[in-house]
Design a protein around this motif. Structure first.
Motif, PDB file in Angstrom:
ATOM      1  N   GLU A  60      63.202  89.032  66.842  1.00 21.87           N
ATOM      2  CA  GLU A  60      63.557  88.123  65.947  1.00 21.87           C
ATOM      3  C   GLU A  60      65.524  88.705  66.882  1.00 21.87           C
ATOM      4  OE1 GLU A  60      65.796  86.728  61.850  1.00 21.87           O
ATOM      5  OE2 GLU A  60      63.838  88.024  62.038  1.00 21.87           O
ATOM      6  N   GLU A  61      65.043  89.976  67.168  1.00 22.21           N
ATOM      7  CA  GLU A  61      66.527  90.766  67.325  1.00 22.21           C
ATOM      8  C   GLU A  61      67.062  90.877  68.826  1.00 22.21           C
ATOM      9  OE1 GLU A  61      66.338  95.220  67.121  1.00 22.21           O
ATOM     10  OE2 GLU A  61      65.616  94.910  64.904  1.00 22.21           O
ATOM     11  N   MET A  62      66.137  90.183  69.367  1.00 19.03           N
ATOM     12  CA  MET A  62      66.364  90.173  70.614  1.00 19.03           C
ATOM     13  C   MET A  62      66.457  88.716  71.201  1.00 19.03           C
ATOM     14  SD  MET A  62      62.921  90.837  72.803  1.00 19.03           S
ATOM     15  CE  MET A  62      62.651  92.171  74.061  1.00 19.03           C
TER      16      MET A  62
ATOM     17  N   ALA B 250      56.773  93.404  65.779  1.00 21.17           N
ATOM     18  CA  ALA B 250      56.259  92.782  67.321  1.00 21.17           C
ATOM     19  C   ALA B 250      57.564  91.750  66.521  1.00 21.17           C
ATOM     20  CB  ALA B 250      55.391  92.098  67.941  1.00 21.17           C
ATOM     21  N   LEU B 251      56.843  90.960  65.597  1.00 16.63           N
ATOM     22  CA  LEU B 251      58.298  89.419  65.271  1.00 16.63           C
ATOM     23  C   LEU B 251      59.782  90.299  65.133  1.00 16.63           C
ATOM     24  CD1 LEU B 251      55.498  87.595  62.910  1.00 16.63           C
ATOM     25  CD2 LEU B 251      56.233  86.745  65.470  1.00 16.63           C
TER      26      LEU B 251
ATOM     27  N   MET C 188      60.606  87.493  60.413  1.00 16.31           N
ATOM     28  CA  MET C 188      61.116  86.678  60.938  1.00 16.31           C
ATOM     29  C   MET C 188      59.195  85.390  60.556  1.00 16.31           C
ATOM     30  SD  MET C 188      61.175  85.840  64.916  1.00 16.31           S
ATOM     31  CE  MET C 188      59.881  84.907  66.161  1.00 16.31           C
ATOM     32  N   GLU C 189      59.088  84.551  59.890  1.00 19.92           N
ATOM     33  CA  GLU C 189      57.847  83.861  60.377  1.00 19.92           C
ATOM     34  C   GLU C 189      58.274  82.417  60.594  1.00 19.92           C
ATOM     35  OE1 GLU C 189      55.475  83.872  56.326  1.00 19.92           O
ATOM     36  OE2 GLU C 189      56.832  85.624  56.114  1.00 19.92           O
ATOM     37  N   LEU C 190      56.755  82.223  60.863  1.00 20.05           N
ATOM     38  CA  LEU C 190      56.677  80.926  61.849  1.00 20.05           C
ATOM     39  C   LEU C 190      55.320  80.133  61.347  1.00 20.05           C
ATOM     40  CD1 LEU C 190      56.351  81.953  66.034  1.00 20.05           C
ATOM     41  CD2 LEU C 190      58.765  81.027  64.216  1.00 20.05           C
ATOM     42  N   GLY C 191      56.254  78.646  61.457  1.00 24.80           N
ATOM     43  CA  GLY C 191      55.058  77.747  60.238  1.00 24.80           C
ATOM     44  C   GLY C 191      54.269  77.324  61.372  1.00 24.80           C
ATOM     45  N   LYS C 192      52.838  77.246  61.029  1.00 21.23           N
ATOM     46  CA  LYS C 192      51.332  76.834  61.162  1.00 21.23           C
ATOM     47  C   LYS C 192      52.026  76.364  62.651  1.00 21.23           C
ATOM     48  CE  LYS C 192      48.057  79.323  58.391  1.00 21.23           C
ATOM     49  NZ  LYS C 192      49.228  79.737  57.681  1.00 21.23           N
ATOM     50  N   SER C 193      52.402  75.012  62.327  1.00 17.74           N
ATOM     51  CA  SER C 193      52.140  74.065  63.693  1.00 17.74           C
ATOM     52  C   SER C 193      53.385  74.470  64.627  1.00 17.74           C
ATOM     53  CB  SER C 193      52.456  72.579  62.437  1.00 17.74           C
ATOM     54  OG  SER C 193      54.491  72.853  61.894  1.00 17.74           O
TER      55      SER C 193
ATOM     56  N   GLY D 205      57.449  97.728  73.231  1.00 17.50           N
ATOM     57  CA  GLY D 205      56.191  98.954  73.113  1.00 17.50           C
ATOM     58  C   GLY D 205      55.503  98.256  72.690  1.00 17.50           C
ATOM     59  N   VAL D 206      54.963  97.226  73.379  1.00 19.12           N
ATOM     60  CA  VAL D 206      53.171  96.683  73.818  1.00 19.12           C
ATOM     61  C   VAL D 206      52.853  97.015  74.981  1.00 19.12           C
ATOM     62  CG1 VAL D 206      53.495  95.186  71.615  1.00 19.12           C
ATOM     63  CG2 VAL D 206      53.755  94.213  73.780  1.00 19.12           C
ATOM     64  N   SER D 207      51.399  96.523  75.347  1.00 16.57           N
ATOM     65  CA  SER D 207      50.946  96.450  76.125  1.00 16.57           C
ATOM     66  C   SER D 207      50.992  94.720  76.977  1.00 16.57           C
ATOM     67  CB  SER D 207      49.158  96.895  76.281  1.00 16.57           C
ATOM     68  OG  SER D 207      48.492  95.600  75.016  1.00 16.57           O
ATOM     69  N   LEU D 208      51.116  94.880  78.314  1.00 19.18           N
ATOM     70  CA  LEU D 208      51.160  93.856  79.181  1.00 19.18           C
ATOM     71  C   LEU D 208      50.033  92.795  78.363  1.00 19.18           C
ATOM     72  CD1 LEU D 208      51.411  91.898  81.393  1.00 19.18           C
ATOM     73  CD2 LEU D 208      49.842  93.300  82.947  1.00 19.18           C
ATOM     74  N   ARG D 209      48.719  93.307  77.904  1.00 16.02           N
ATOM     75  CA  ARG D 209      47.522  92.478  77.490  1.00 16.02           C
ATOM     76  C   ARG D 209      47.879  92.248  75.813  1.00 16.02           C
ATOM     77  NH1 ARG D 209      40.988  94.073  77.456  1.00 16.02           N
ATOM     78  NH2 ARG D 209      40.229  92.748  76.804  1.00 16.02           N
ATOM     79  N   THR D 210      48.737  92.371  75.298  1.00 19.61           N
ATOM     80  CA  THR D 210      48.946  92.285  74.166  1.00 19.61           C
ATOM     81  C   THR D 210      50.372  90.290  73.981  1.00 19.61           C
ATOM     82  OG1 THR D 210      49.109  94.748  72.649  1.00 19.61           O
ATOM     83  CG2 THR D 210      50.653  92.525  71.387  1.00 19.61           C
TER      84      THR D 210
END
Length: 84
Positions: free
Chosen positions: A57-59, A52-53, A1-6, A32-37
């Motif tokens: 995407e699975e979600m 993470a992406l 999954m990749e997003l365009g920069k815009s 599985g990451v921190s709140l800060r992330t």
């Protein structure tokens, strides 16, 4: 999954999290990451890793119609930009 920069990943993450009715803390635990992330993603300080992406995407795919809408809005627009 990749997003365009815009297309802002922060918007996708925030919208997904809100549709799932999850706090940043609970969303972070699911990935599985921190709140800060998650906070940094939403504030555009950093972007999610490829792993993470994939989890995001699975979600989206498991959400049914609302997830399909977000996938279409963010992914298809990004793919169309890459093709042109």
């Amino acid at each position: 999954m990749e997003l365009g920069k815009s297309l802002k990943i922060s918007n996708l993450i925030r919208e997904l999290r809100q549709q799932l009715d999850l706090s940043q803390e609970k969303f972070a635990a699911k990935l599985g990451v921190s709140l800060r992330t998650v906070n940094r993603w939403e504030n555009e300080s950093t972007v999610p890793s490829q792993m993470a992406l994939k989890l995001i995407e699975e979600m989206l795919r498991k959400m049914g119609e609302p997830g399909k809408r977000l996938l279409k809005e963010y992914l298809l627009k990004a793919e169309q930009r890459e093709d042109s």
